[in-house]
Design a protein around this motif. Structure first.
Motif, PDB file in Angstrom:
ATOM      1  N   MET A 131      28.011  -6.818   4.798  1.00  0.00           N
ATOM      2  CA  MET A 131      27.987  -6.366   6.190  1.00  0.00           C
ATOM      3  C   MET A 131      28.306  -7.485   7.171  1.00  0.00           C
ATOM      4  SD  MET A 131      25.023  -3.483   6.482  1.00  0.00           S
ATOM      5  CE  MET A 131      23.756  -4.413   5.647  1.00  0.00           C
ATOM      6  N   CYS A 132      28.038  -8.710   6.781  1.00  0.00           N
ATOM      7  CA  CYS A 132      28.389  -9.843   7.638  1.00  0.00           C
ATOM      8  C   CYS A 132      29.875 -10.207   7.534  1.00  0.00           C
ATOM      9  CB  CYS A 132      27.544 -11.056   7.280  1.00  0.00           C
ATOM     10  SG  CYS A 132      25.819 -10.944   7.808  1.00  0.00           S
ATOM     11  N   GLY A 133      30.564  -9.634   6.568  1.00  0.00           N
ATOM     12  CA  GLY A 133      31.964  -9.965   6.372  1.00  0.00           C
ATOM     13  C   GLY A 133      32.180 -11.304   5.695  1.00  0.00           C
ATOM     14  N   TRP A 134      31.143 -11.787   4.989  1.00  0.00           N
ATOM     15  CA  TRP A 134      31.266 -13.063   4.285  1.00  0.00           C
ATOM     16  C   TRP A 134      32.118 -12.900   3.034  1.00  0.00           C
ATOM     17  CZ3 TRP A 134      25.280 -13.912   4.580  1.00  0.00           C
ATOM     18  CH2 TRP A 134      24.954 -14.342   5.877  1.00  0.00           C
ATOM     19  N   ARG A 135      32.847 -13.934   2.683  1.00  0.00           N
ATOM     20  CA  ARG A 135      33.677 -13.905   1.480  1.00  0.00           C
ATOM     21  C   ARG A 135      33.015 -14.644   0.320  1.00  0.00           C
ATOM     22  NH1 ARG A 135      39.130 -13.040  -0.043  1.00  0.00           N
ATOM     23  NH2 ARG A 135      39.017 -12.900  -2.310  1.00  0.00           N
ATOM     24  N   LEU A 352      29.523  -5.361  10.050  1.00  0.00           N
ATOM     25  CA  LEU A 352      28.950  -5.594  11.373  1.00  0.00           C
ATOM     26  C   LEU A 352      29.259  -6.988  11.897  1.00  0.00           C
ATOM     27  CD1 LEU A 352      25.448  -3.965  10.725  1.00  0.00           C
ATOM     28  CD2 LEU A 352      27.490  -2.900  11.704  1.00  0.00           C
ATOM     29  N   GLY A 353      29.495  -7.916  10.976  1.00  0.00           N
ATOM     30  CA  GLY A 353      29.888  -9.254  11.379  1.00  0.00           C
ATOM     31  C   GLY A 353      28.790 -10.116  11.942  1.00  0.00           C
ATOM     32  N   ASP A 354      27.561  -9.650  11.893  1.00  0.00           N
ATOM     33  CA  ASP A 354      26.461 -10.389  12.503  1.00  0.00           C
ATOM     34  C   ASP A 354      25.245 -10.307  11.588  1.00  0.00           C
ATOM     35  OD1 ASP A 354      25.292 -11.600  15.177  1.00  0.00           O
ATOM     36  OD2 ASP A 354      23.856 -10.091  14.479  1.00  0.00           O
ATOM     37  N   LEU A 355      24.630 -11.455  11.316  1.00  0.00           N
ATOM     38  CA  LEU A 355      23.508 -11.506  10.392  1.00  0.00           C
ATOM     39  C   LEU A 355      22.314 -10.717  10.905  1.00  0.00           C
ATOM     40  CD1 LEU A 355      22.172 -12.553   7.826  1.00  0.00           C
ATOM     41  CD2 LEU A 355      21.776 -14.734   8.990  1.00  0.00           C
ATOM     42  N   ALA A 356      22.007 -10.846  12.182  1.00  0.00           N
ATOM     43  CA  ALA A 356      20.865 -10.117  12.741  1.00  0.00           C
ATOM     44  C   ALA A 356      21.079  -8.612  12.664  1.00  0.00           C
ATOM     45  CB  ALA A 356      20.622 -10.553  14.182  1.00  0.00           C
ATOM     46  N   ASP A 357      22.285  -8.162  12.998  1.00  0.00           N
ATOM     47  CA  ASP A 357      22.578  -6.725  12.958  1.00  0.00           C
ATOM     48  C   ASP A 357      22.543  -6.194  11.527  1.00  0.00           C
ATOM     49  OD1 ASP A 357      22.871  -6.699  15.699  1.00  0.00           O
ATOM     50  OD2 ASP A 357      25.074  -6.786  15.656  1.00  0.00           O
ATOM     51  N   ALA A 358      23.047  -6.988  10.582  1.00  0.00           N
ATOM     52  CA  ALA A 358      23.041  -6.558   9.184  1.00  0.00           C
ATOM     53  C   ALA A 358      21.620  -6.413   8.676  1.00  0.00           C
ATOM     54  CB  ALA A 358      23.820  -7.555   8.334  1.00  0.00           C
ATOM     55  N   ALA A 359      20.756  -7.384   8.990  1.00  0.00           N
ATOM     56  CA  ALA A 359      19.362  -7.316   8.559  1.00  0.00           C
ATOM     57  C   ALA A 359      18.663  -6.105   9.165  1.00  0.00           C
ATOM     58  CB  ALA A 359      18.637  -8.594   8.946  1.00  0.00           C
TER      59      ALA A 359
END
Length: 372
Positions: A131-135, A352-359
């Motif tokens: 969800m953060c878009g991390w690779r 979502l691209g955001d750690l807080a939003d993903a959590a």
């Protein structure tokens, strides 16, 4: 293509290193590590992971088991507000996201209480990464030491070619209790890369950590089968006493039987479909031979840990008598079915691209770096 009937009948495969490809001349490209995910159980041991994240300049995700652990972890790693998440995983998150067939498998009555927690948190780490878009992320257990930022960067580069790159833990060796006992009698017991210090390509790693011992071996199984799991540099693990509690050996037995049985197939080019009822009966027979052989050798020895090792082997053997070929076959079927379900879950996740939003989307309680 070989089948299990072509396998040798030695009762123990001491090393699975031959299943890993050589990386000496592998063509790789630089790859940025996006985050370190720590499925912690020792909040007082987080400084090494926090320092490594600082040195790399990546996000840090600390997943605890209880609110109390999360509070201790906050104090320990002194997180930065924008790229750190320290939280805990409540039962509701498991119910909503991680309800698998393997979770309710009958053999998990013993294993679940001991090994489900680490599997749960590693799976949550993969959800957050998607969800953060991390690779590229690194799973790092809180008892791992001597892994440098430079070595992690090299491991991350390896994932431009391989699905995973795992650090080799030689000191203190990471083995099951039975395999520690085998080493104790002078056996040439190897170790195999696992989840304790594991860099993964998030897009290509779409399997899950099932809730049993050796959950990392099962997570890596498809990568190993496809010759796309490799090793990075060395690391070390804080020493522990494998024979201190015999129940540890009992809790590991089913997962060790399943994982060793599956990886034995790969040595001979066989596959999951070759793991028939009769194959698992052979695996169980070999396991009895291993435990009995190691115990017989220990009875000829003296030493401060021999008594504990014998009690652990007795506990493992007692647990082994309760494991049937049907239990192994049914678990494998459940595990492969769960992988299909998990892949659908991953596919449907929003980016979502955001750690807080993903959590928040997953339902993790806000602590720091997750609260806005």
């Amino acid at each position: 293509m070989s089948t299990w009937t072509d396998l040798d009948n030695s009762f123990h495969v001491e090393s699975h290193a031959s299943l890993l490809p050589e990386t000496t001349h592998a063509e790789v490209s630089p790859r940025v590590l996006d985050a370190i995910v720590v499925p912690t159980i020792r909040p007082q041991s987080l400084q090494a992971a926090a320092t490594l994240a600082d040195d790399i300049g990546c996000s840090l995700v600390v997943l605890c088991s209880t609110p109390g652990q999360a509070r201790q972890a906050l104090a320990e790693c002194k997180p930065r507000a924008d790229n750190t998440c320290v939280t805990w995983v409540p039962q509701s998150v498991e119910n909503n996201w991680l309800s698998f067939l393997t979770t309710v498998h009958p053999e998990n009555e013993i294993e679940r209480s001991c090994h489900a927690d680490i599997a749960r948190k590693r799976n949550i780490g993969l959800l957050l990464a998607r969800m953060c878009g991390w690779r590229t992320i690194m799973y790092l257990d809180d008892d791992i030491r001597d892994v440098t930022a430079g070595a992690v960067s090299q491991a991350a580069a390896l994932t431009s070619r391989f699905w995973t790159a795992s650090f080799e833990i030689g000191d203190y060796p990471d083995n099951s209790v039975v395999c520690h006992a085998h080493r104790l009698i002078g056996g040439n017991q190897g170790t195999f890369p696992g989840g304790s210090a594991l860099v993964v390509d998030v897009k290509r790693c779409d399997t899950l950590f099932p809730p049993i011992y050796n959950e990392d071996w099962l997570f890596l199984f498809d990568a190993v089968r496809n010759r796309s799991a490799t090793t990075a540099g060395p690391g070390s693990q804080l020493e522990y006493q494998p024979f201190a509690h015999s129940r540890r050996a009992a809790s590991e037995e089913f997962g060790d039987v399943v994982a060793e049985g599956l990886y034995r197939l790969l040595h001979h080019g066989a596959d999951v479909t070759d793991a028939t009822h009769s194959y698992w009966q052979a695996v169980l027979d070999w396991r009895f031979q291993l435990i009995d052989y190691v115990a017989a050798q220990l009875l000829l020895r003296d030493g401060p840990v021999v008594g504990g090792a014998l009690m652990s082997l007795a506990a493992a053997r007692k647990r082994l008598t309760a494991i049937s070929p049907l239990a192994c076959s049914s678990f494998i079927h459940a595990w492969r079915t769960d992988i299909g379900t998990w892949r659908e879950t991953l596919f449907d996740l929003p980016v979502l691209g955001d750690l807080a939003d993903a959590a928040k989307f997953i339902g993790l309680p806000a602590r720091t770096g997750c609260e806005q």
